[in-house]
Design a protein around this motif. Structure first.
Motif, PDB file in Angstrom:
ATOM      1  N   GLY A  47       0.792  -1.223   0.000  1.00 56.22           N
ATOM      2  CA  GLY A  47       0.000   0.000   0.000  1.00 56.22           C
ATOM      3  C   GLY A  47       0.823   1.270   0.000  1.00 56.22           C
ATOM      4  N   LEU A  48       2.140   1.152   0.171  1.00 54.43           N
ATOM      5  CA  LEU A  48       3.024   2.314   0.154  1.00 54.43           C
ATOM      6  C   LEU A  48       3.502   2.583  -1.269  1.00 54.43           C
ATOM      7  CD1 LEU A  48       5.163   1.474   3.318  1.00 54.43           C
ATOM      8  CD2 LEU A  48       3.298   3.139   3.160  1.00 54.43           C
ATOM      9  N   PHE A  49       3.892   3.820  -1.511  1.00 60.77           N
ATOM     10  CA  PHE A  49       4.363   4.195  -2.844  1.00 60.77           C
ATOM     11  C   PHE A  49       5.887   4.223  -2.872  1.00 60.77           C
ATOM     12  CE2 PHE A  49       0.039   5.606  -2.920  1.00 60.77           C
ATOM     13  CZ  PHE A  49      -0.357   5.495  -4.248  1.00 60.77           C
ATOM     14  N   ARG A  50       6.433   3.957  -4.054  1.00 60.05           N
ATOM     15  CA  ARG A  50       7.877   4.003  -4.279  1.00 60.05           C
ATOM     16  C   ARG A  50       8.139   4.562  -5.673  1.00 60.05           C
ATOM     17  NH1 ARG A  50       6.549  -0.378  -1.367  1.00 60.05           N
ATOM     18  NH2 ARG A  50       7.846  -0.985   0.412  1.00 60.05           N
ATOM     19  N   GLN A  51       9.371   4.992  -5.900  1.00 60.79           N
ATOM     20  CA  GLN A  51       9.742   5.416  -7.238  1.00 60.79           C
ATOM     21  C   GLN A  51       9.858   4.188  -8.147  1.00 60.79           C
ATOM     22  OE1 GLN A  51      11.966   9.298  -7.908  1.00 60.79           O
ATOM     23  NE2 GLN A  51      13.304   8.195  -6.485  1.00 60.79           N
ATOM     24  N   MET A  52       9.458   4.348  -9.394  1.00 63.79           N
ATOM     25  CA  MET A  52       9.547   3.233 -10.335  1.00 63.79           C
ATOM     26  C   MET A  52      10.983   2.759 -10.519  1.00 63.79           C
ATOM     27  SD  MET A  52       6.814   4.402 -13.259  1.00 63.79           S
ATOM     28  CE  MET A  52       5.093   4.701 -12.856  1.00 63.79           C
ATOM     29  N   SER A  53      11.935   3.660 -10.347  1.00 59.48           N
ATOM     30  CA  SER A  53      13.346   3.309 -10.495  1.00 59.48           C
ATOM     31  C   SER A  53      13.852   2.464  -9.336  1.00 59.48           C
ATOM     32  CB  SER A  53      14.189   4.579 -10.603  1.00 59.48           C
ATOM     33  OG  SER A  53      14.108   5.337  -9.400  1.00 59.48           O
ATOM     34  N   GLY A  54      13.093   2.450  -8.213  1.00 60.96           N
ATOM     35  CA  GLY A  54      13.524   1.718  -7.038  1.00 60.96           C
ATOM     36  C   GLY A  54      14.474   2.490  -6.148  1.00 60.96           C
ATOM     37  N   GLU A  55      14.874   3.692  -6.558  1.00 65.81           N
ATOM     38  CA  GLU A  55      15.804   4.502  -5.785  1.00 65.81           C
ATOM     39  C   GLU A  55      15.053   5.377  -4.780  1.00 65.81           C
ATOM     40  OE1 GLU A  55      18.034   6.737  -8.609  1.00 65.81           O
ATOM     41  OE2 GLU A  55      19.059   4.982  -9.454  1.00 65.81           O
ATOM     42  N   ALA A  56      15.758   5.771  -3.726  1.00 70.88           N
ATOM     43  CA  ALA A  56      15.177   6.669  -2.732  1.00 70.88           C
ATOM     44  C   ALA A  56      15.152   8.089  -3.299  1.00 70.88           C
ATOM     45  CB  ALA A  56      15.978   6.630  -1.441  1.00 70.88           C
ATOM     46  N   ALA A  57      14.054   8.786  -3.078  1.00 70.03           N
ATOM     47  CA  ALA A  57      13.922  10.152  -3.569  1.00 70.03           C
ATOM     48  C   ALA A  57      14.647  11.122  -2.644  1.00 70.03           C
ATOM     49  CB  ALA A  57      12.450  10.543  -3.666  1.00 70.03           C
ATOM     50  N   PRO A  58      15.228  12.173  -3.182  1.00 72.76           N
ATOM     51  CA  PRO A  58      15.899  13.163  -2.323  1.00 72.76           C
ATOM     52  C   PRO A  58      14.886  14.032  -1.598  1.00 72.76           C
ATOM     53  CG  PRO A  58      15.949  13.889  -4.610  1.00 72.76           C
ATOM     54  CD  PRO A  58      15.352  12.503  -4.620  1.00 72.76           C
TER      55      PRO A  58
END
Length: 247
Positions: free
Chosen positions: A179-190
């Protein structure tokens, strides 16, 4: 006859998939920070022996609806809502960084700050831990978490951390199975210093219950139509078999 039955069966299956999606949206109409799933159908050719002369619809969820939900004033110090675009960073169960719009926070006996789903809230330097014991916690518009130590006077305020607020762009976000969102790239957002929060409020779900109920009724009728088509295919097959016996 088999093609007729296949098209009706696949149509009923896709109706069931969208019914489940709409039902999940409706079930989360009161979940803080929830973003409803969108649904769309596209034409797919049915391949097999010979030419692909049959087309059926496939239901899919291309993305979530990122429209902001209503801001609900609570007056609670640990309730925060993001104003405009942006996300709170939290730690998922697998230890990875994920993002949510749910800002109803609390802390446990160790001082660890959690959201309402039990995910540790991330700061610029990792999960936020409050220095207990404390009398009061406050969160400023730019996400600074401040506390008043237990027994201290009202003017004694200590900054302990800053919420990690990100804004990678909704087009880069996807919902995970948790249910949580993530970047499609799999990287952590700044962290984004321009994301602002409102203290003493939470963002509600952006689900429109009336729209979801109308969609559920419409999908139920479509499902019933597909079932009738399958029954018609069965009746036609029986009629054909009877003609073959007569001849």
């Amino acid at each position: 006859m088999d093609k007729f039955l296949y098209v009706a069966m696949s149509g009923a299956k896709q109706n069931m998939n969208e019914l489940a999606l709409r039902a999940n949206n409706l079930a989360n109409a009161n979940t803080d920070g929830f973003k409803s799933d969108m649904a769309q159908a596209r034409s797919m050719q049915a391949f097999g022996e010979g030419l692909p002369s049959r087309v059926f619809a496939m239901t899919e969820s291309p993305s979530a609806n990122f429209r902001s939900g209503p801001i609900k004033t609570t007056g609670r110090d640990l309730d925060v809502a993001i104003k405009g675009d942006g996300w709170f960073a939290v730690q998922a169960k697998d230890g990875s960084e994920a993002y949510t719009r749910s800002g109803s926070l609390s802390f446990d006996a160790t001082g660890m700050l959690y959201n309402d789903r039990g995910n540790p809230v991330m700061g610029d330097a990792g999960p936020i831990v409050l220095p207990l014991p404390i009398d009061k916690v406050s969160i400023s518009q730019d996400g600074i978490v401040s506390v008043r130590p237990q027994g201290a006077t009202a003017e004694v305020i200590e900054e302990v951390a800053r919420l990690k607020l990100v804004n990678p762009g909704n087009a880069q976000m996807m919902r995970g199975e948790d249910g949580l969102f993530r970047q499609m790239s799999g990287e952590a957002a700044p962290a984004d210093p321009f994301v602002a929060v409102e203290s003493g409020a939470v963002e509600g779900s952006n689900v429109n219950p009336v729209d979801e109920m109308v969609s559920l009724i419409d999908l139920q009728r479509q499902f019933e139509l597909q079932v009738k088509m399958m029954k018609t295919a069965e009746e036609n097959d029986r009629a054909s078999s009877s003609l073959m016996r007569i001849s």
